[in-house]
Design a protein around this motif. Structure first.
Motif, short mmCIF file in Angstrom:
data_model
loop_
_atom_site.label_atom_id
_atom_site.label_comp_id
_atom_site.label_asym_id
_atom_site.label_seq_id
_atom_site.Cartn_x
_atom_site.Cartn_y
_atom_site.Cartn_z
N ASN A 1 0.83 -1.21 0.00
CA ASN A 1 0.00 0.00 0.00
C ASN A 1 0.86 1.25 0.00
O ASN A 1 0.59 2.21 -0.73
CB ASN A 1 -0.92 0.01 1.24
CG ASN A 1 -2.26 -0.64 0.97
OD1 ASN A 1 -2.85 -0.43 -0.08
ND2 ASN A 1 -2.73 -1.42 1.92
N ASN A 2 1.90 1.25 0.83
CA ASN A 2 2.77 2.42 0.92
C ASN A 2 3.58 2.63 -0.36
O ASN A 2 3.82 3.76 -0.77
CB ASN A 2 3.67 2.32 2.14
CG ASN A 2 2.92 2.62 3.43
OD1 ASN A 2 1.93 3.34 3.43
ND2 ASN A 2 3.38 2.05 4.53
N LEU A 3 3.99 1.54 -0.99
CA LEU A 3 4.71 1.67 -2.26
C LEU A 3 3.79 2.21 -3.35
O LEU A 3 4.19 3.07 -4.15
CB LEU A 3 5.31 0.33 -2.68
CG LEU A 3 6.55 -0.12 -1.91
CD1 LEU A 3 6.96 -1.53 -2.32
CD2 LEU A 3 7.72 0.85 -2.13
N ALA A 4 2.56 1.72 -3.40
CA ALA A 4 1.60 2.21 -4.40
C ALA A 4 1.33 3.70 -4.19
O ALA A 4 1.31 4.48 -5.15
CB ALA A 4 0.31 1.40 -4.33
N ALA A 5 1.12 4.08 -2.94
CA ALA A 5 0.88 5.50 -2.63
C ALA A 5 2.11 6.34 -2.94
O ALA A 5 1.99 7.48 -3.43
CB ALA A 5 0.47 5.66 -1.17
N ALA A 6 3.30 5.80 -2.69
CA ALA A 6 4.54 6.52 -3.00
C ALA A 6 4.65 6.77 -4.49
O ALA A 6 5.03 7.87 -4.92
CB ALA A 6 5.75 5.74 -2.49
N MET A 7 4.33 5.78 -5.30
CA MET A 7 4.40 5.96 -6.75
C MET A 7 3.44 7.04 -7.21
O MET A 7 3.74 7.81 -8.13
CB MET A 7 4.12 4.63 -7.46
CG MET A 7 5.20 3.57 -7.23
SD MET A 7 6.83 4.04 -7.86
CE MET A 7 6.58 3.83 -9.62
#
Length: 197
Positions: free
Chosen positions: A78-84
């Protein structure tokens, strides 16, 4: 007069606290980068993919996990998706995100694709036999433990490393983040890595 001096001191402290100081790198930089092994796994389209030769973008962000993971994996993804989503289009084009399963018995190509599409359709999913996945993780200091089927029908995977790696275009892991890294921290650090000479 003394009150005025105290007031001036307080205003000075507040002003210094509000100044826009550059953010520090949140992750850990690796002084001795890990070299990714040129060992092919299989992506969700059935094509071979090696962290040691196919990580040709300026940055590839890699996480080892599994689709049935109840806690850290969905949080990190989730955090990687939001970071992208926080990155501008130029930075985003320069980054791949790769998810390597640690549970290949259940995470076939279709299962991985369905799982990753919930986060980002551009995320790359890799699977293969467990021994090969262990060989891929080993030089990157990724711990992957063989799963044991429980009487209940579930699996005790025994654990896996929960940090995320940044691999550069030379196929070297140059930085890592722990499982508690926020999307804002991921995004800021990724931007920093992309803009360094």
């Amino acid at each position: 007069m003394r009150r005025l001096a105290v007031l001036v001191a307080l205003v000075g402290l507040l002003a210094s606290g509000c100044s826009a100081a550059p953010e520090e790198f949140t992750g850990s930089r690796l002084k001795n980068p890990y070299q990714a092994a040129d060992i092919a796994l299989t992506d969700t389209s059935g094509a071979p993919y090696s962290l040691g030769s196919d990580t040709t973008k300026p940055l590839t962000v890699v996480f080892f996990g599994y689709t049935h993971c109840p806690d850290f994996c969905p949080m990190v993804m989730n955090n990687l998706a939001a970071a992208m989503n926080r990155l501008d289009s130029e930075d985003r084009e320069a980054v791949d995100v790769v998810f390597v399963t640690t549970d290949p018995a259940r995470d076939d190509q279709q299962t991985l694709r369905t799982y990753l599409d919930q986060y980002d359709k551009d995320f790359i999913g890799l699977t293969g036999d467990l021994d090969t996945i262990i060989d891929v993780g080993d030089p990157l200091a990724i711990y992957v433990n063989d799963g044991v089927k429980l009487p209940s029908g579930g699996y005790d995977l025994g654990g896996h490393s929960t940090f995320t790696l940044a691999i550069d275009s030379s196929h070297q892991a140059i930085a890592l983040w722990n499982q508690e890294t926020s999307s804002a921290e991921f995004a800021a650090d990724i931007h920093t890595l992309l803009t360094e000479d």
